[in-house]
Motif scaffolding. Structure first.
Motif, PDB file in Angstrom:
ATOM      1  N   UNK A  88     -38.145  11.000 -51.267  1.00  0.00           N
ATOM      2  CA  UNK A  88     -36.719  11.208 -51.425  1.00  0.00           C
ATOM      3  C   UNK A  88     -36.149  11.771 -50.137  1.00  0.00           C
ATOM      4  N   UNK A  89     -34.916  11.373 -49.809  1.00  0.00           N
ATOM      5  CA  UNK A  89     -34.199  11.928 -48.657  1.00  0.00           C
ATOM      6  C   UNK A  89     -32.845  12.413 -49.158  1.00  0.00           C
ATOM      7  N   UNK A  90     -32.582  13.695 -48.960  1.00  0.00           N
ATOM      8  CA  UNK A  90     -31.373  14.320 -49.500  1.00  0.00           C
ATOM      9  C   UNK A  90     -30.518  14.843 -48.361  1.00  0.00           C
ATOM     10  N   UNK A  91     -29.243  14.519 -48.394  1.00  0.00           N
ATOM     11  CA  UNK A  91     -28.345  15.028 -47.367  1.00  0.00           C
ATOM     12  C   UNK A  91     -28.370  16.548 -47.344  1.00  0.00           C
ATOM     13  N   UNK A  92     -28.322  17.106 -46.142  1.00  0.00           N
ATOM     14  CA  UNK A  92     -28.384  18.563 -45.982  1.00  0.00           C
ATOM     15  C   UNK A  92     -27.132  19.258 -46.494  1.00  0.00           C
ATOM     16  N   UNK A 130     -17.048  23.021 -39.537  1.00  0.00           N
ATOM     17  CA  UNK A 130     -17.021  22.738 -40.967  1.00  0.00           C
ATOM     18  C   UNK A 130     -18.386  22.959 -41.587  1.00  0.00           C
ATOM     19  N   UNK A 131     -18.390  23.504 -42.786  1.00  0.00           N
ATOM     20  CA  UNK A 131     -19.639  23.788 -43.467  1.00  0.00           C
ATOM     21  C   UNK A 131     -19.418  23.634 -44.969  1.00  0.00           C
ATOM     22  N   UNK A 132     -20.398  23.124 -45.720  1.00  0.00           N
ATOM     23  CA  UNK A 132     -20.218  22.971 -47.164  1.00  0.00           C
ATOM     24  C   UNK A 132     -19.855  24.307 -47.819  1.00  0.00           C
ATOM     25  N   UNK A 133     -18.831  24.287 -48.639  1.00  0.00           N
ATOM     26  CA  UNK A 133     -18.317  25.519 -49.235  1.00  0.00           C
ATOM     27  C   UNK A 133     -19.383  26.243 -50.041  1.00  0.00           C
ATOM     28  N   UNK A 134     -20.254  25.502 -50.723  1.00  0.00           N
ATOM     29  CA  UNK A 134     -21.258  26.171 -51.562  1.00  0.00           C
ATOM     30  C   UNK A 134     -22.253  26.984 -50.736  1.00  0.00           C
ATOM     31  N   UNK A 135     -22.354  26.708 -49.415  1.00  0.00           N
ATOM     32  CA  UNK A 135     -23.274  27.451 -48.559  1.00  0.00           C
ATOM     33  C   UNK A 135     -22.690  28.770 -48.081  1.00  0.00           C
ATOM     34  N   UNK A 136     -21.372  28.916 -48.214  1.00  0.00           N
ATOM     35  CA  UNK A 136     -20.726  30.105 -47.651  1.00  0.00           C
ATOM     36  C   UNK A 136     -19.844  30.817 -48.670  1.00  0.00           C
ATOM     37  N   UNK A 190     -28.276  25.948 -41.510  1.00  0.00           N
ATOM     38  CA  UNK A 190     -28.654  27.358 -41.468  1.00  0.00           C
ATOM     39  C   UNK A 190     -28.364  27.946 -40.088  1.00  0.00           C
ATOM     40  N   UNK A 191     -28.727  27.195 -39.041  1.00  0.00           N
ATOM     41  CA  UNK A 191     -28.449  27.650 -37.674  1.00  0.00           C
ATOM     42  C   UNK A 191     -26.942  27.684 -37.428  1.00  0.00           C
ATOM     43  N   UNK A 192     -26.235  26.684 -37.917  1.00  0.00           N
ATOM     44  CA  UNK A 192     -24.783  26.632 -37.739  1.00  0.00           C
ATOM     45  C   UNK A 192     -24.115  27.843 -38.376  1.00  0.00           C
ATOM     46  N   UNK A 193     -24.555  28.193 -39.569  1.00  0.00           N
ATOM     47  CA  UNK A 193     -23.981  29.337 -40.276  1.00  0.00           C
ATOM     48  C   UNK A 193     -24.213  30.633 -39.499  1.00  0.00           C
ATOM     49  N   UNK A 194     -25.410  30.819 -38.958  1.00  0.00           N
ATOM     50  CA  UNK A 194     -25.703  32.032 -38.180  1.00  0.00           C
ATOM     51  C   UNK A 194     -24.819  32.123 -36.946  1.00  0.00           C
ATOM     52  N   UNK A 195     -24.591  30.988 -36.303  1.00  0.00           N
ATOM     53  CA  UNK A 195     -23.751  30.982 -35.098  1.00  0.00           C
ATOM     54  C   UNK A 195     -22.308  31.314 -35.454  1.00  0.00           C
ATOM     55  N   UNK A 196     -21.823  30.778 -36.562  1.00  0.00           N
ATOM     56  CA  UNK A 196     -20.463  31.092 -37.005  1.00  0.00           C
ATOM     57  C   UNK A 196     -20.329  32.576 -37.338  1.00  0.00           C
TER      58      UNK A 196
END
Length: 295
Positions: free
Chosen positions: A95-99, A237-243, A223-229
């Motif tokens: 399976x391949x799932x979008x991040x 832009x980042x998925x709302x459920x992650x933040x 995960x790296x993007x969130x830390x940088x933000x």
């Protein structure tokens, strides 16, 4: 009229040329032409007009093709059913799932299926942009969860799976977050946009929400993007459920950027029509279809 003749017709219409159909079916172009001619002789009318470079369905051909497509789908389902009734479970399923989608619902499905088929290996990859599509087209994944961007709809079975929202955000101390007014693209070009790299090799590469002419910092995952933000090193832009927690606490704030409103993205569970679906992959497919979860 035979199943193989219908496959030839479908391939010609899908690929747009006899040559493309021949390559897709691993047959000679003359064999493809002969089989189509035989089908037309059997039914008594022309299916395709050959006057232009690309063959085009005739009026009768369009009606026939719609019914033929349904027949091919039913035949594929019947073949899958017959094989599963007569076969043991497959050795592995990929399976391949979008991040952008949370893994928990997928992991719950896999956990349930593994109880039924404990000896089947599950290969699960997290992909970005065109990554899931490339894995599917290259037969490296049996099922993917992704958008339909760039997906050849005639070659896949796709079921609406979930919706997600991508929200542009930044640290509250970021210059672009100091005022709620709309920021123009020109204003944002001087601020570094954090983007996640496409995990595909390039043949199906995609790009979304890129600010034209702006500064960019590319990372490998969200995960790296969130830390940088959170470190106030850029915006993106980042998925709302992650933040959700960060938005609630004010550690990250939404931005009002010209041309970049929160983007609602529809995800689908997708598999190839021409691929044989094993008993374990079918079980996963059915349980995913029952989730109907929205994020």
């Amino acid at each position: 009229m035979t199943y193989e003749q219908l496959l030839v017709l479908h391939a010609i219409v899908s690929e747009g040329t006899f040559r493309g159909a021949a390559e897709r079916l691993h047959k000679s172009q003359s064999a493809v032409s002969h089989m189509l001619k035989k089908l037309e002789d059997d039914i008594g009318f022309l299916l395709l007009s050959r006057e232009a470079y690309r063959p085009k369905l005739t009026a009768k051909g369009e009606v026939f093709y719609r019914q033929a497509t349904r027949a091919l789908e039913q035949m594929q389902q019947l073949r899958t059913t017959a094989r599963n009734l007569n076969a043991k479970h497959e050795a592995s399923v990929s399976l391949a799932v979008t991040a952008t989608y949370p893994l928990t619902p997928v992991l719950n499905v896999i956990s349930q299926v593994k109880k039924q088929y404990p000896t089947t290996d599950i290969n699960l990859s997290r992909e970005t942009m065109a990554g899931p599509l490339e894995r599917l087209l290259e037969q490296q994944a049996d099922i993917i969860i992704a958008t339909m961007d760039g997906v050849p709809a005639d070659q896949v079975e796709a079921i609406p799976f979930a919706s997600i929202t991508i929200t542009p955000v930044a640290h509250p101390d970021h210059e672009a977050a100091q005022h709620p007014r709309l920021k123009t693209i020109q204003e944002m070009q001087s601020h570094t946009q954090i983007i996640v790299a496409d995990s595909s090799s390039g043949n199906t590469r995609q790009s979304r929400d890129l600010l034209p002419g702006g500064l960019r910092w590319t990372v490998s995952d969200f995960a790296a993007k969130k830390e940088i933000l959170l470190a106030n090193q850029g915006w993106g832009g980042i998925p709302t459920h992650m933040i959700e927690e960060e938005l609630s606490s004010g550690k990250l704030v939404p931005l009002n950027v010209e041309g970049y409103p929160p983007r609602h993205s529809q995800l689908f569970q997708i598999r190839r029509r021409d691929a044989d679906t094993g008993i374990v992959a079918q079980a996963i497919w059915q349980q995913l279809a029952e989730l109907q979860t929205e994020h």
